[in-house]
Design a protein around this motif. Structure first.
Motif, PDB file in Angstrom:
ATOM      1  N   MET A   1       0.696  -1.516   0.029  1.00 62.23           N
ATOM      2  CA  MET A   1      -0.081   0.110  -0.155  1.00 62.23           C
ATOM      3  C   MET A   1       0.854   1.290   0.004  1.00 62.23           C
ATOM      4  N   SER A   2       2.031   1.242   0.661  1.00 61.21           N
ATOM      5  CA  SER A   2       2.805   2.610   0.651  1.00 61.21           C
ATOM      6  C   SER A   2       3.421   2.498  -0.642  1.00 61.21           C
ATOM      7  N   ASN A   3       3.496   1.631  -1.436  1.00 62.24           N
ATOM      8  CA  ASN A   3       4.378   1.618  -2.818  1.00 62.24           C
ATOM      9  C   ASN A   3       3.201   2.493  -3.708  1.00 62.24           C
ATOM     10  N   MET A   4       1.990   2.269  -3.511  1.00 58.65           N
ATOM     11  CA  MET A   4       0.879   2.824  -4.279  1.00 58.65           C
ATOM     12  C   MET A   4       1.016   4.278  -4.035  1.00 58.65           C
ATOM     13  N   MET A   5       0.935   4.676  -2.698  1.00 58.05           N
ATOM     14  CA  MET A   5       0.980   5.953  -2.067  1.00 58.05           C
ATOM     15  C   MET A   5       2.225   6.924  -2.748  1.00 58.05           C
ATOM     16  N   ARG A   6       3.353   6.321  -2.667  1.00 60.50           N
ATOM     17  CA  ARG A   6       4.670   6.853  -3.195  1.00 60.50           C
ATOM     18  C   ARG A   6       4.453   6.949  -4.689  1.00 60.50           C
ATOM     19  N   ASP A   7       3.997   5.923  -5.444  1.00 55.62           N
ATOM     20  CA  ASP A   7       4.051   6.166  -6.926  1.00 55.62           C
ATOM     21  C   ASP A   7       2.861   7.294  -7.192  1.00 55.62           C
ATOM     22  N   SER A   8       1.854   7.441  -6.451  1.00 57.74           N
ATOM     23  CA  SER A   8       0.953   8.658  -6.825  1.00 57.74           C
ATOM     24  C   SER A   8       1.479   9.847  -6.489  1.00 57.74           C
ATOM     25  N   GLN A   9       2.517   9.931  -5.360  1.00 59.20           N
ATOM     26  CA  GLN A   9       3.081  11.244  -4.950  1.00 59.20           C
ATOM     27  C   GLN A   9       4.101  11.769  -6.093  1.00 59.20           C
ATOM     28  N   ILE A  10       4.809  10.446  -6.668  1.00 60.20           N
ATOM     29  CA  ILE A  10       5.701  10.774  -7.556  1.00 60.20           C
ATOM     30  C   ILE A  10       5.136  11.298  -8.897  1.00 60.20           C
ATOM     31  N   MET A  11       4.057  10.554  -9.358  1.00 61.62           N
ATOM     32  CA  MET A  11       3.201  11.329 -10.509  1.00 61.62           C
ATOM     33  C   MET A  11       2.771  12.507 -10.204  1.00 61.62           C
ATOM     34  N   ALA A  12       2.496  12.895  -8.990  1.00 61.16           N
ATOM     35  CA  ALA A  12       1.680  14.235  -8.930  1.00 61.16           C
ATOM     36  C   ALA A  12       3.105  15.382  -9.213  1.00 61.16           C
ATOM     37  N   LEU A  13       4.198  14.785  -8.503  1.00 62.33           N
ATOM     38  CA  LEU A  13       5.274  15.750  -8.798  1.00 62.33           C
ATOM     39  C   LEU A  13       5.694  15.877 -10.383  1.00 62.33           C
ATOM     40  N   ILE A  14       5.607  14.679 -10.909  1.00 60.49           N
ATOM     41  CA  ILE A  14       5.806  14.800 -12.502  1.00 60.49           C
ATOM     42  C   ILE A  14       4.820  15.753 -13.234  1.00 60.49           C
ATOM     43  N   LYS A  15       3.559  15.596 -12.656  1.00 61.60           N
ATOM     44  CA  LYS A  15       2.601  16.603 -13.357  1.00 61.60           C
ATOM     45  C   LYS A  15       2.758  17.828 -13.053  1.00 61.60           C
ATOM     46  N   ASP A  16       3.031  18.203 -11.987  1.00 67.49           N
ATOM     47  CA  ASP A  16       3.370  19.576 -11.241  1.00 67.49           C
ATOM     48  C   ASP A  16       4.534  19.984 -12.157  1.00 67.49           C
ATOM     49  N   GLU A  17       5.675  19.294 -12.244  1.00 71.49           N
ATOM     50  CA  GLU A  17       6.671  19.883 -13.309  1.00 71.49           C
ATOM     51  C   GLU A  17       6.295  20.094 -14.507  1.00 71.49           C
ATOM     52  N   LEU A  19       3.452  20.739 -15.827  1.00 69.38           N
ATOM     53  CA  LEU A  19       2.611  21.951 -15.951  1.00 69.38           C
ATOM     54  C   LEU A  19       3.236  23.298 -15.643  1.00 69.38           C
ATOM     55  N   GLY A  20       4.365  23.497 -15.124  1.00 72.97           N
ATOM     56  CA  GLY A  20       4.986  24.409 -14.704  1.00 72.97           C
ATOM     57  C   GLY A  20       5.972  24.651 -15.909  1.00 72.97           C
ATOM     58  N   TYR A  21       6.686  23.711 -16.692  1.00 77.76           N
ATOM     59  CA  TYR A  21       7.304  23.832 -17.866  1.00 77.76           C
ATOM     60  C   TYR A  21       6.169  24.183 -19.220  1.00 77.76           C
ATOM     61  N   MET A  22       5.001  23.908 -19.269  1.00 81.59           N
ATOM     62  CA  MET A  22       4.115  24.159 -20.098  1.00 81.59           C
ATOM     63  C   MET A  22       3.742  25.710 -19.915  1.00 81.59           C
ATOM     64  N   SER A  23       3.625  26.080 -18.630  1.00 77.13           N
ATOM     65  CA  SER A  23       3.452  27.602 -18.448  1.00 77.13           C
ATOM     66  C   SER A  23       4.598  28.392 -18.876  1.00 77.13           C
ATOM     67  N   ASP A  24       5.803  28.012 -18.360  1.00 70.32           N
ATOM     68  CA  ASP A  24       6.745  28.786 -18.804  1.00 70.32           C
ATOM     69  C   ASP A  24       6.957  28.711 -20.430  1.00 70.32           C
ATOM     70  N   MET A  25       6.892  27.721 -21.203  1.00 69.93           N
ATOM     71  CA  MET A  25       7.045  27.784 -22.499  1.00 69.93           C
ATOM     72  C   MET A  25       5.930  28.478 -23.110  1.00 69.93           C
ATOM     73  N   ALA A  26       4.734  28.374 -22.843  1.00 73.23           N
ATOM     74  CA  ALA A  26       3.485  29.283 -23.397  1.00 73.23           C
ATOM     75  C   ALA A  26       3.836  30.836 -23.121  1.00 73.23           C
ATOM     76  N   LEU A  27       4.480  31.065 -21.945  1.00 75.28           N
ATOM     77  CA  LEU A  27       4.798  32.621 -21.832  1.00 75.28           C
ATOM     78  C   LEU A  27       6.009  33.132 -22.783  1.00 75.28           C
ATOM     79  N   GLU A  28       6.788  32.132 -23.084  1.00 74.49           N
ATOM     80  CA  GLU A  28       7.873  32.601 -23.967  1.00 74.49           C
ATOM     81  C   GLU A  28       7.186  32.549 -25.240  1.00 74.49           C
ATOM     82  N   LEU A  29       6.430  31.613 -25.603  1.00 72.37           N
ATOM     83  CA  LEU A  29       5.696  31.865 -27.235  1.00 72.37           C
ATOM     84  C   LEU A  29       5.097  33.061 -27.075  1.00 72.37           C
TER      85      LEU A  29
END
Length: 72
Positions: A1-17, A19-29
């Motif tokens: 069960m802890s593995n699933m929680m850790r995986d979902s936290q990692i996925m949230a971090l990846i999604k967070d990064e 979205l931040g990249y998409m925001s920065d790129m859109a501002l540059e464009l």
């Protein structure tokens, strides 16, 4: 069960990064479009950046989501 929680936290971090990249790129464009005199395109890119940064905040705090919705 802890593995699933850790995986979902990692996925949230990846999604967070991503979205931040998409925001920065859109501002540059948006800046490039502005420099080329394409104001409508610049506006659309700025809206995309805003959308990405808003989604980024929702990922960070999903409890705030119901409060942000408005009724029409």
């Amino acid at each position: 069960m802890s593995n699933m929680m850790r995986d979902s936290q990692i996925m949230a971090l990846i999604k967070d990064e991503n979205l931040g990249y998409m925001s920065d790129m859109a501002l540059e464009l948006a800046q490039m479009a502005d420099d080329s005199g394409l104001t409508t395109l610049a506006y659309l890119f700025r809206m995309a950046a805003l959308e990405a940064s808003t989604a980024n905040n929702v990922v960070a705090g999903p409890d705030d989501l119901p409060h942000q919705m408005t009724s029409h």
